[in-house]
Scaffold this motif. Structure first.
Motif, PDB file in Angstrom:
ATOM      1  N   UNK A 106      38.203  50.672  37.654  1.00 31.35           N
ATOM      2  CA  UNK A 106      39.416  50.134  37.047  1.00 31.35           C
ATOM      3  C   UNK A 106      40.651  50.414  37.915  1.00 31.35           C
ATOM      4  N   UNK A 110      40.225  47.518  40.879  1.00 32.97           N
ATOM      5  CA  UNK A 110      40.832  46.364  40.197  1.00 32.97           C
ATOM      6  C   UNK A 110      42.360  46.426  40.220  1.00 32.97           C
ATOM      7  N   UNK A 111      42.918  47.414  39.515  1.00 35.05           N
ATOM      8  CA  UNK A 111      44.378  47.459  39.416  1.00 35.05           C
ATOM      9  C   UNK A 111      45.037  47.838  40.731  1.00 35.05           C
ATOM     10  N   UNK A 114      45.599  44.874  43.035  1.00 34.30           N
ATOM     11  CA  UNK A 114      46.474  43.890  42.398  1.00 34.30           C
ATOM     12  C   UNK A 114      47.922  44.361  42.384  1.00 34.30           C
ATOM     13  N   UNK A 155      35.162  46.597  57.109  1.00 29.29           N
ATOM     14  CA  UNK A 155      35.696  45.791  56.006  1.00 29.29           C
ATOM     15  C   UNK A 155      34.583  45.082  55.251  1.00 29.29           C
ATOM     16  N   UNK A 159      33.472  46.018  51.546  1.00 32.30           N
ATOM     17  CA  UNK A 159      33.612  44.944  50.574  1.00 32.30           C
ATOM     18  C   UNK A 159      32.296  44.659  49.873  1.00 32.30           C
ATOM     19  N   UNK A 160      31.241  44.621  50.644  1.00 27.75           N
ATOM     20  CA  UNK A 160      29.930  44.371  50.056  1.00 27.75           C
ATOM     21  C   UNK A 160      29.566  45.476  49.080  1.00 27.75           C
ATOM     22  N   UNK A 163      31.780  45.362  45.871  1.00 27.46           N
ATOM     23  CA  UNK A 163      31.436  44.241  45.014  1.00 27.46           C
ATOM     24  C   UNK A 163      30.093  44.479  44.317  1.00 27.46           C
TER      25      UNK A 163
ATOM     26  N   UNK B 106      45.944  35.848  46.027  1.00 29.55           N
ATOM     27  CA  UNK B 106      46.728  36.484  44.967  1.00 29.55           C
ATOM     28  C   UNK B 106      46.099  36.239  43.601  1.00 29.55           C
ATOM     29  N   UNK B 110      42.949  38.954  43.612  1.00 20.81           N
ATOM     30  CA  UNK B 110      43.652  40.168  43.182  1.00 20.81           C
ATOM     31  C   UNK B 110      43.889  40.193  41.677  1.00 20.81           C
ATOM     32  N   UNK B 111      44.745  39.281  41.205  1.00 19.09           N
ATOM     33  CA  UNK B 111      45.091  39.322  39.785  1.00 19.09           C
ATOM     34  C   UNK B 111      43.930  38.917  38.892  1.00 19.09           C
ATOM     35  N   UNK B 113      40.513  39.326  38.947  1.00 12.87           N
ATOM     36  CA  UNK B 113      39.636  40.405  38.515  1.00 12.87           C
ATOM     37  C   UNK B 113      40.361  41.478  37.700  1.00 12.87           C
ATOM     38  N   UNK B 114      41.590  41.788  38.071  1.00 13.39           N
ATOM     39  CA  UNK B 114      42.306  42.855  37.364  1.00 13.39           C
ATOM     40  C   UNK B 114      42.602  42.469  35.928  1.00 13.39           C
ATOM     41  N   UNK B 118      35.365  41.267  35.183  1.00 14.31           N
ATOM     42  CA  UNK B 118      34.322  40.869  36.113  1.00 14.31           C
ATOM     43  C   UNK B 118      34.172  39.355  36.172  1.00 14.31           C
ATOM     44  N   UNK B 120      31.790  37.470  36.649  1.00 16.94           N
ATOM     45  CA  UNK B 120      30.631  36.870  36.003  1.00 16.94           C
ATOM     46  C   UNK B 120      30.919  36.501  34.553  1.00 16.94           C
ATOM     47  N   UNK B 121      32.010  37.052  34.020  1.00 17.74           N
ATOM     48  CA  UNK B 121      32.366  36.718  32.642  1.00 17.74           C
ATOM     49  C   UNK B 121      33.453  35.658  32.553  1.00 17.74           C
ATOM     50  N   UNK B 129      30.111  32.790  43.902  1.00 18.42           N
ATOM     51  CA  UNK B 129      28.896  33.520  43.598  1.00 18.42           C
ATOM     52  C   UNK B 129      27.741  32.573  43.316  1.00 18.42           C
ATOM     53  N   UNK B 155      26.033  38.700  45.628  1.00 16.96           N
ATOM     54  CA  UNK B 155      27.169  39.591  45.359  1.00 16.96           C
ATOM     55  C   UNK B 155      27.665  40.259  46.630  1.00 16.96           C
ATOM     56  N   UNK B 158      29.220  37.613  49.091  1.00 12.49           N
ATOM     57  CA  UNK B 158      30.537  37.122  48.675  1.00 12.49           C
ATOM     58  C   UNK B 158      31.553  38.246  48.743  1.00 12.49           C
ATOM     59  N   UNK B 159      31.143  39.455  48.364  1.00  9.12           N
ATOM     60  CA  UNK B 159      32.064  40.582  48.461  1.00  9.12           C
ATOM     61  C   UNK B 159      32.487  40.822  49.886  1.00  9.12           C
ATOM     62  N   UNK B 163      36.365  40.236  51.088  1.00  8.64           N
ATOM     63  CA  UNK B 163      37.085  41.382  51.620  1.00  8.64           C
ATOM     64  C   UNK B 163      37.524  41.125  53.054  1.00  8.64           C
TER      65      UNK B 163
END
Lengths: 197, 197
Positions: A106, A110-111, A114, A155, A159-160, A163, B106, B110-111, B113-114, B118, B120-121, B129, B155, B158-159, B163
């Motif tokens: 979190x 995530x935050x 952002x 990176x 990143x992988x 994620x 952005x 960034x925003x 996922x935050x 996730x 996937x939802x 993905x 995953x 893409x991650x 990144x």
DNA sequence: AATTTGACATACGGCCCGTATGCGGATATT
DNA sequence: AATATCCGCATACGGGCCGTATGTCAAATT
């Protein structure tokens, strides 16, 4: 009692950061109230603003603390394994597991990005990236890994890993998918080898 | 004039999403004001709330629109290249390049996922993905890629790609580091091959 | 033509953050 | 040792933003 002032200041900084860690992890950055936060630490917003400037500053401090802890763990693992290929793989797996911690997810994953922007501009410099970069650098120098740009590789790897961790954590049965993620990570990483195993 | 109601509703939805895309991309999600947003679209917050429920709903709609656009581009590239190994590589590179768009970064990286949690939802299911997963599935079936968990691979890929894109975008000289990122991505991906080239 | 529906505007209240100001004890000064 | 200064924190204030409740008018229904 008569404590020294700088002493109590550090104490209160610690209390605020601790309370913020809990609040940010549970409610998320934007939903966390500064009033509740500081109250739980036995202080007021005055202390917070005086110590950290603003809400972002507090988040930055929290991220730095967590990041430092992660770096310490990574260093341990790296030192135990030695700076070889298996060490890098173990490190990647370790990061995936660390990122399973809801706090880390979190706040740091995530935050953090952002609100604070690109990790490379954070005060803590993002330990995950730095540690990985150093490891990759060493492996390239030894000729074990292809002569790629170390930072690019770091990176991509981080990143992988991160994620993958988000995926595992979001899954119903985390303990079932974690090995899959680690296995995939190991396979991916073998693409970096200068010569097939 | 006397337009149909459902017609004007769609128009206004489009206006709001367009204005939100601009505002979210420029100021970020939390700093974007709903009042300014709707005013620029020639409406008020009433329209926004009626159409999207709340601020998060608007963000979800924006993300879905961008995501759909990205999926379309990816499909194009995939179709042109064929569903083979090179197609997957091209797709990965394409995502890195797409993520260079500040809007995508952005809002989606960034925003998104935050605020929404996730990917996937998400309503849009995160096209990056899905597309990658389908491609990997095919390659595994053909025996080109090691028999790993397709979603895990998707995953990680893409991650890594996203990144890498964040890194490139944050760099001073993006056009200098982009090729490094793509090269590293290609190397990493070769780790997935069942047999070395 | 009357009624109902629905899309949007307006009005209200509460929460939260950032700044300015006030206060008391620790620190420095002579 | 007594006074002056400073600093860390608390308190008070103001503005902005979001979500809800209510109102309004045109389109759709009968």
């Amino acid at each position: 009692m008569a404590k020294r002032r700088s002493e109590t200041k550090e104490e209160n900084r610690g209390k605020l950061i601790a309370a913020a860690r809990k609040a940010f992890a549970e409610k998320g950055y934007s939903a966390a109230s500064m009033d509740e936060l500081t109250a739980e630490a036995g202080l007021t917003r005055g202390a917070l603003y005086h110590n950290f400037g603003d809400k972002r500053g507090l988040l930055a401090a929290v991220v730095e603390q967590i990041d430092t802890e992660m770096a310490a763990r990574a260093q341990q693992i790296g030192a135990r394994r030695g700076n070889d290929w298996l060490g890098l793989l173990a490190e990647g797996a370790a990061y995936i597991e660390m990122a399973l911690d809801p706090e880390v997810q979190r706040i740091v994953l995530l935050d953090g990005p952002a609100v604070l922007g690109d990790p490379s501009k954070w005060p803590s410099q993002n330990s995950c990236l730095q540690v990985t970069k150093r490891a990759v650098d060493g492996l390239i120098a030894q000729g074990i890994v292809k002569p790629l740009d170390a930072e690019a590789v770091a990176r991509l790897l981080s990143g992988a890993a991160l994620n993958a961790a988000l995926w595992v954590a979001a899954s119903e049965n985390a303990h079932d998918v974690l090995p899959k993620a680690v296995e995939a990570f190991r396979s991916l990483a073998t693409g970096l080898l200068a010569e097939p195993l």
